[in-house]
Design an enzyme around this catalytic site. Structure first.
Site, PDB file in Angstrom:
ATOM      1  N   SER A   1      48.555 -12.441 -87.467  1.00 53.63           N
ATOM      2  CA  SER A   1      48.921 -11.930 -88.790  1.00 53.63           C
ATOM      3  C   SER A   1      48.700 -10.428 -88.844  1.00 53.63           C
ATOM      4  CB  SER A   1      48.077 -12.622 -89.874  1.00 53.63           C
ATOM      5  OG  SER A   1      48.302 -14.016 -89.886  1.00 53.63           O
ATOM      6  N   HIS A   2      48.349  -9.848 -87.705  1.00 52.91           N
ATOM      7  CA  HIS A   2      48.039  -8.425 -87.628  1.00 52.91           C
ATOM      8  C   HIS A   2      49.328  -7.621 -87.516  1.00 52.91           C
ATOM      9  CE1 HIS A   2      46.354  -4.622 -86.380  1.00 52.91           C
ATOM     10  NE2 HIS A   2      45.142  -5.094 -86.583  1.00 52.91           N
ATOM     11  N   GLY A   3      49.563  -6.760 -88.492  1.00 52.85           N
ATOM     12  CA  GLY A   3      50.809  -6.014 -88.566  1.00 52.85           C
ATOM     13  C   GLY A   3      51.168  -5.256 -87.309  1.00 52.85           C
TER      14      GLY A   3
ATOM     15  N   ASP B   1      44.768 -12.182 -76.396  1.00 53.20           N
ATOM     16  CA  ASP B   1      43.406 -11.758 -76.704  1.00 53.20           C
ATOM     17  C   ASP B   1      43.090 -10.559 -75.826  1.00 53.20           C
ATOM     18  OD1 ASP B   1      41.076 -12.059 -78.280  1.00 53.20           O
ATOM     19  OD2 ASP B   1      40.008 -12.865 -76.560  1.00 53.20           O
ATOM     20  N   THR B   2      42.303  -9.651 -76.373  1.00 58.69           N
ATOM     21  CA  THR B   2      42.008  -8.391 -75.689  1.00 58.69           C
ATOM     22  C   THR B   2      40.522  -8.097 -75.735  1.00 58.69           C
ATOM     23  OG1 THR B   2      44.188  -7.431 -76.193  1.00 58.69           O
ATOM     24  CG2 THR B   2      42.402  -5.886 -75.753  1.00 58.69           C
TER      25      THR B   2
ATOM     26  N   GLY C   1      41.187  -1.363 -84.270  1.00 57.86           N
ATOM     27  CA  GLY C   1      40.138  -1.681 -83.304  1.00 57.86           C
ATOM     28  C   GLY C   1      39.464  -0.444 -82.736  1.00 57.86           C
TER      29      GLY C   1
ATOM     30  N   ASP D   1      40.923   1.853 -80.955  1.00 64.85           N
ATOM     31  CA  ASP D   1      41.910   2.900 -80.671  1.00 64.85           C
ATOM     32  C   ASP D   1      41.415   4.318 -80.951  1.00 64.85           C
ATOM     33  OD1 ASP D   1      43.604   0.953 -79.832  1.00 64.85           O
ATOM     34  OD2 ASP D   1      45.064   1.153 -81.458  1.00 64.85           O
TER      35      ASP D   1
ATOM     36  N   ARG E   1      48.509  -4.340 -73.807  1.00 64.19           N
ATOM     37  CA  ARG E   1      49.349  -5.429 -74.310  1.00 64.19           C
ATOM     38  C   ARG E   1      50.791  -5.247 -73.843  1.00 64.19           C
ATOM     39  NH1 ARG E   1      48.036  -4.884 -78.891  1.00 64.19           N
ATOM     40  NH2 ARG E   1      46.354  -6.417 -78.966  1.00 64.19           N
TER      41      ARG E   1
END
Length: 206
Positions: A8-10, A70-71, A155, A157, A183
């Protein structure tokens, strides 16, 4: 061909949608389109297990192909932390800024620290309702800045600088980051599988 991005993360949705649109005319959805569905909590000790848990659960419940990921961020000078704890480094429910602060505080406490190297690792999975699974990985190497810079991204970044760049991920445009991120690299490796699925879908439909 219908495919759901298990997020759901834009930012993640935009990045993955842009990638998919280059490969074929997919019918792309995200978890924002399924407000009654909730992903299971991330409780595994590896990004692979977390990505698979999300992908398999979503594919089973939504009845279609799903992309999940997942990261984690690893800092060798901190013995690999935050590692699999990256999303909850400062505690479950903490904000991104809290995770970044904890990481910077830990690094500043190492007075003799010279090596600020770090790397992101991402696992992306493509899962069908019949449990067909494709799995890829992407790594982006860089270092941790001494302070936060930039307002884009999410996150870690604002404190991560990719080697050969002078800006943090949060200072880069989305277009640039989407070409060089962990990603992006994992998604690029998934491209042959997605193209094959799309071609099979066209043949079946015809």
């Amino acid at each position: 061909m219908k495919i759901v991005i298990a997020s759901s993360h834009g930012y993640k949705i935009r990045e993955t949608k842009t990638f998919l649109k280059r490969l074929g005319d997919f019918d792309i959805f995200s978890l924002s389109d399924f407000p009654d569905y909730k992903l299971p909590q991330e409780q595994e000790d590896s990004i692979t297990a977390n990505a698979l848990t999300k992908g398999i659960h979503a594919a089973n419940h939504l009845g279609c192909w799903v992309i999940a990921d997942d990261t984690m961020l690893r800092v060798p000078a901190l013995n690999g932390l935050p590692g699999p704890l990256s999303a909850n480094f400062a505690g479950v429910g903490a904000y991104d800024k809290d995770h970044r602060k904890k990481l910077l505080d830990l690094m500043s406490s190492l007075e003799s620290l010279v090596d600020r190297s770090a790397y992101f690792e991402c696992c992306v999975v493509l899962v069908s309702p019949n449990q067909e699974i494709f799995k890829t990985y992407g790594i982006c190497e860089g270092y941790i800045s001494h302070q936060e810079k930039g307002s884009s991204g999410f996150g870690y970044d604002p404190i991560f600088v990719k080697y050969d760049y002078k800006q943090t991920f949060a200072e880069l445009s989305e277009d640039v980051k989407n070409q060089v991120s962990h990603r992006a690299k994992a998604l690029q490796k998934l491209a042959p599988h997605l193209q094959s699925l799309f071609e099979k879908h066209l043949l079946t439909r015809d």
